[in-house]
Design a protein around this motif. Structure first.
Motif, PDB file in Angstrom:
ATOM      1  N   THR A 320       0.837  -1.210   0.000  1.00 23.59           N
ATOM      2  CA  THR A 320       0.000   0.000   0.000  1.00 23.59           C
ATOM      3  C   THR A 320       0.869   1.256   0.000  1.00 23.59           C
ATOM      4  OG1 THR A 320      -1.709  -1.177   1.224  1.00 23.59           O
ATOM      5  CG2 THR A 320      -1.833   1.224   1.217  1.00 23.59           C
ATOM      6  N   GLU A 321       1.962   1.218   0.759  1.00 22.81           N
ATOM      7  CA  GLU A 321       2.876   2.357   0.822  1.00 22.81           C
ATOM      8  C   GLU A 321       3.607   2.530  -0.505  1.00 22.81           C
ATOM      9  OE1 GLU A 321       4.177   5.615   3.007  1.00 22.81           O
ATOM     10  OE2 GLU A 321       2.698   4.088   3.551  1.00 22.81           O
ATOM     11  N   LEU A 322       4.004   1.423  -1.120  1.00 21.69           N
ATOM     12  CA  LEU A 322       4.652   1.492  -2.430  1.00 21.69           C
ATOM     13  C   LEU A 322       3.708   2.105  -3.457  1.00 21.69           C
ATOM     14  CD1 LEU A 322       6.376  -2.022  -2.526  1.00 21.69           C
ATOM     15  CD2 LEU A 322       7.485   0.167  -2.073  1.00 21.69           C
ATOM     16  N   GLN A 323       2.461   1.694  -3.426  1.00 23.66           N
ATOM     17  CA  GLN A 323       1.475   2.221  -4.377  1.00 23.66           C
ATOM     18  C   GLN A 323       1.236   3.712  -4.147  1.00 23.66           C
ATOM     19  OE1 GLN A 323      -2.270   0.157  -4.353  1.00 23.66           O
ATOM     20  NE2 GLN A 323      -3.057   1.258  -6.132  1.00 23.66           N
ATOM     21  N   LYS A 324       1.164   4.113  -2.903  1.00 24.61           N
ATOM     22  CA  LYS A 324       0.925   5.512  -2.579  1.00 24.61           C
ATOM     23  C   LYS A 324       2.034   6.399  -3.150  1.00 24.61           C
ATOM     24  CE  LYS A 324       1.500   7.230   1.609  1.00 24.61           C
ATOM     25  NZ  LYS A 324       1.311   7.500   3.066  1.00 24.61           N
ATOM     26  N   LEU A 325       3.262   5.884  -3.136  1.00 22.71           N
ATOM     27  CA  LEU A 325       4.398   6.651  -3.630  1.00 22.71           C
ATOM     28  C   LEU A 325       4.677   6.417  -5.109  1.00 22.71           C
ATOM     29  CD1 LEU A 325       6.776   6.083  -0.591  1.00 22.71           C
ATOM     30  CD2 LEU A 325       5.660   8.240  -1.213  1.00 22.71           C
ATOM     31  N   GLY A 326       4.067   5.392  -5.726  1.00 17.83           N
ATOM     32  CA  GLY A 326       4.289   5.098  -7.137  1.00 17.83           C
ATOM     33  C   GLY A 326       5.529   4.271  -7.408  1.00 17.83           C
ATOM     34  N   ILE A 327       6.037   3.580  -6.391  1.00 13.50           N
ATOM     35  CA  ILE A 327       7.250   2.770  -6.538  1.00 13.50           C
ATOM     36  C   ILE A 327       6.905   1.434  -7.192  1.00 13.50           C
ATOM     37  CG2 ILE A 327       9.082   1.561  -5.268  1.00 13.50           C
ATOM     38  CD1 ILE A 327       8.740   3.807  -3.100  1.00 13.50           C
ATOM     39  N   MET A 328       7.738   1.010  -8.144  1.00  9.56           N
ATOM     40  CA  MET A 328       7.509  -0.241  -8.871  1.00  9.56           C
ATOM     41  C   MET A 328       8.413  -1.343  -8.346  1.00  9.56           C
ATOM     42  SD  MET A 328       6.940   1.128 -12.786  1.00  9.56           S
ATOM     43  CE  MET A 328       8.543   1.886 -12.904  1.00  9.56           C
ATOM     44  N   ILE A 329       8.010  -2.596  -8.582  1.00 10.09           N
ATOM     45  CA  ILE A 329       8.724  -3.763  -8.074  1.00 10.09           C
ATOM     46  C   ILE A 329       8.940  -4.750  -9.203  1.00 10.09           C
ATOM     47  CG2 ILE A 329       8.714  -5.609  -6.345  1.00 10.09           C
ATOM     48  CD1 ILE A 329       6.136  -2.903  -6.055  1.00 10.09           C
ATOM     49  N   ASP A 330      10.124  -5.362  -9.220  1.00  4.12           N
ATOM     50  CA  ASP A 330      10.390  -6.437 -10.175  1.00  4.12           C
ATOM     51  C   ASP A 330      11.309  -7.460  -9.508  1.00  4.12           C
ATOM     52  OD1 ASP A 330      10.014  -7.657 -12.689  1.00  4.12           O
ATOM     53  OD2 ASP A 330      11.967  -6.937 -13.378  1.00  4.12           O
ATOM     54  N   ALA A 331      11.419  -8.638 -10.117  1.00  6.37           N
ATOM     55  CA  ALA A 331      12.247  -9.700  -9.527  1.00  6.37           C
ATOM     56  C   ALA A 331      12.981 -10.465 -10.610  1.00  6.37           C
ATOM     57  CB  ALA A 331      11.366 -10.666  -8.729  1.00  6.37           C
ATOM     58  N   ASP A 332      14.106 -11.087 -10.211  1.00  4.85           N
ATOM     59  CA  ASP A 332      14.787 -12.045 -11.057  1.00  4.85           C
ATOM     60  C   ASP A 332      15.182 -13.224 -10.171  1.00  4.85           C
ATOM     61  OD1 ASP A 332      17.077 -11.285  -9.641  1.00  4.85           O
ATOM     62  OD2 ASP A 332      17.873 -10.031 -11.255  1.00  4.85           O
ATOM     63  N   GLU A 333      16.016 -14.089 -10.677  1.00  2.40           N
ATOM     64  CA  GLU A 333      16.361 -15.286  -9.905  1.00  2.40           C
ATOM     65  C   GLU A 333      17.110 -14.959  -8.620  1.00  2.40           C
ATOM     66  OE1 GLU A 333      18.538 -17.785 -12.509  1.00  2.40           O
ATOM     67  OE2 GLU A 333      16.814 -18.262 -13.799  1.00  2.40           O
ATOM     68  N   GLU A 334      17.781 -13.820  -8.588  1.00  4.07           N
ATOM     69  CA  GLU A 334      18.616 -13.469  -7.439  1.00  4.07           C
ATOM     70  C   GLU A 334      17.851 -12.785  -6.313  1.00  4.07           C
ATOM     71  OE1 GLU A 334      21.798 -14.365  -7.511  1.00  4.07           O
ATOM     72  OE2 GLU A 334      21.559 -15.162  -9.535  1.00  4.07           O
ATOM     73  N   GLY A 335      16.711 -12.195  -6.626  1.00  8.26           N
ATOM     74  CA  GLY A 335      15.975 -11.439  -5.624  1.00  8.26           C
ATOM     75  C   GLY A 335      15.024 -10.461  -6.289  1.00  8.26           C
ATOM     76  N   TYR A 336      14.713  -9.361  -5.577  1.00  9.87           N
ATOM     77  CA  TYR A 336      13.810  -8.377  -6.162  1.00  9.87           C
ATOM     78  C   TYR A 336      14.427  -6.986  -6.056  1.00  9.87           C
ATOM     79  CZ  TYR A 336      12.194  -7.250  -1.363  1.00  9.87           C
ATOM     80  OH  TYR A 336      12.126  -6.882  -0.037  1.00  9.87           O
TER      81      TYR A 336
END
Length: 386
Positions: A320-336
């Motif tokens: 919810t906090e990420l969405q409020k600030l507009g921060i995006m998330i992605d992942a690969d095999e090593e982590g996110y």
């Protein structure tokens, strides 16, 4: 990285195994911008980005043609330089490109060797090896041109203990806003013209000894309207990463074309700076007046648990906090990783910044490309440049 993105990625250690790194780079020494008014630009980066006064060169230090303000935040050094007269290549650079990155300075053990190794492999000379001295010791600098009018400067400072460089003095001010938590330069992205990406990939391979460890084509970086292609170049120890973008055919004008039009040539598109706490950093930057690209739609955040299913057990952030600030998330095999992009930091739609927090991931947010580019296109539409 999402499974749909079929990128070329290898461990850098494997690529360089048994190879001799003829250009050992220890990190980014500083980034120098040529700007129209360095004093005012310094105030902006201090106020909005949390940089601190560090060093200064100008009329008071015997510099007659320019004034330079050096700002520091953790391992990041920005140099903001402006011309002091109309007959100046600095002023001409600003007239053509607007405020922008002129010099990417690279910290080396031996600047003469770095210059010799790169020029014998075909690099165009910007500055012959030059020894600069003062009471604090000596610095050796040498430089070569890369894409457009951008320069790589090799900086050898092992025999120097002054504030920044000879010719600069320590710059102390009463006004020093607190840091926003920026740590170091993660990568820097260059935009080059149509069909020039592979030329510059080969240049970094041949001249700098870099490798292309990640590639994206126009089927991977695309929206309904525009597309681009990108290849990520890295040096041997992985400390220096330079993605290179070129435009690709689309129904409308891509952000790369917009950049090339307004910058009037190839140049640095964005600087990615790392933080250990992106929520705190972005919240503080927003409070200080930095504008970020618009927040992705609700469906983007609803899909995070599925996208991060292999890493949700260590995912600590509040969605919810990420969405409020507009921060995006992605992942690969090593982590996110978590990332967000500012709007251009000047009136020409050219240079912007990326704020990134890596939680093990080594990629560049490929799963976010579509959402990111749609957000950029919304800005282009407002500017009438899509």
């Amino acid at each position: 990285m999402s499974k749909e993105i079929k990128s070329v990625e290898y461990g850098l250690e494997k690529i360089f195994e048994g190879a001799q790194d003829f250009l050992p780079l220890m990190g980014t020494d500083y980034i120098e911008f040529y700007v129209g008014n360095a004093k005012q630009a310094a105030h902006f980066y201090k106020t909005a980005f949390g940089f601190q006064s560090h060093a200064y060169a100008g009329l008071e230090t015997g510099m007659r043609d320019r004034a330079s303000y050096v700002l520091k935040q953790d391992k990041i050094r920005l140099v903001l330089t402006t011309a002091l007269n109309s007959d100046s290549p600095i002023g001409e650079h600003v007239k053509k490109h607007g405020d922008g990155v002129k010099i990417i300075a690279l910290w080396v053990e031996d600047a003469r060797s770095a210059f010799e190794e790169t020029t014998k492999r075909g690099a165009k000379v910007f500055m012959e090896p030059t020894v600069e001295k003062d009471e604090h010791g000596e610095v050796v600098r040498a430089g070569i041109y890369t894409y457009g009018e951008t320069v790589h400067l090799f900086v050898e400072r092992k025999n120097y203990n002054g504030a920044f460089l000879p010719g600069y003095k320590e710059w102390k001010t009463d006004y020093n806003p607190t840091s926003v938590g920026l740590k170091y330069v993660d990568h820097m992205v260059g935009n080059v013209g149509w069909n020039e990406m592979n030329t510059w990939v080969k240049w970094y391979e041949d001249v700098m000894g870099f490798v292309n460890f990640l590639s994206f084509d126009d089927k991977q970086i695309t929206t309904d309207y525009s597309a681009l292609m990108s290849k990520v170049m890295s040096n041997g120890n992985g400390r220096i990463k330079f993605p290179i973008n070129e435009p690709a055919e689309g129904k409308k004008r891509s952000q790369i074309e917009e950049y090339l039009d307004f910058y009037e040539g190839s140049g640095v598109q964005h600087i990615a700076v790392a933080t250990d706490d992106i929520i705190s950093t972005v919240a503080e930057m927003r409070a200080r007046g930095i504008d970020f690209l618009s927040t992705p739609p609700q469906a983007y955040y609803d899909g995070i648990p599925e996208r991060l299913k292999d890493h949700m057990h260590k995912f600590k952030e509040d969605i919810t906090e990420l969405q409020k600030l507009g921060i995006m998330i992605d992942a690969d095999e090593e982590g996110y990783l978590l990332q967000i992009f500012t709007k251009p930091v000047e009136d020409r739609p050219t240079l912007f910044f990326e704020i990134i927090q890596r939680m093990g991931a080594k990629g560049f947010g490929a799963g976010n490309f579509k959402a990111l580019f749609e957000s950029i296109e919304r800005e282009q539409e407002l500017r009438g440049t899509l």
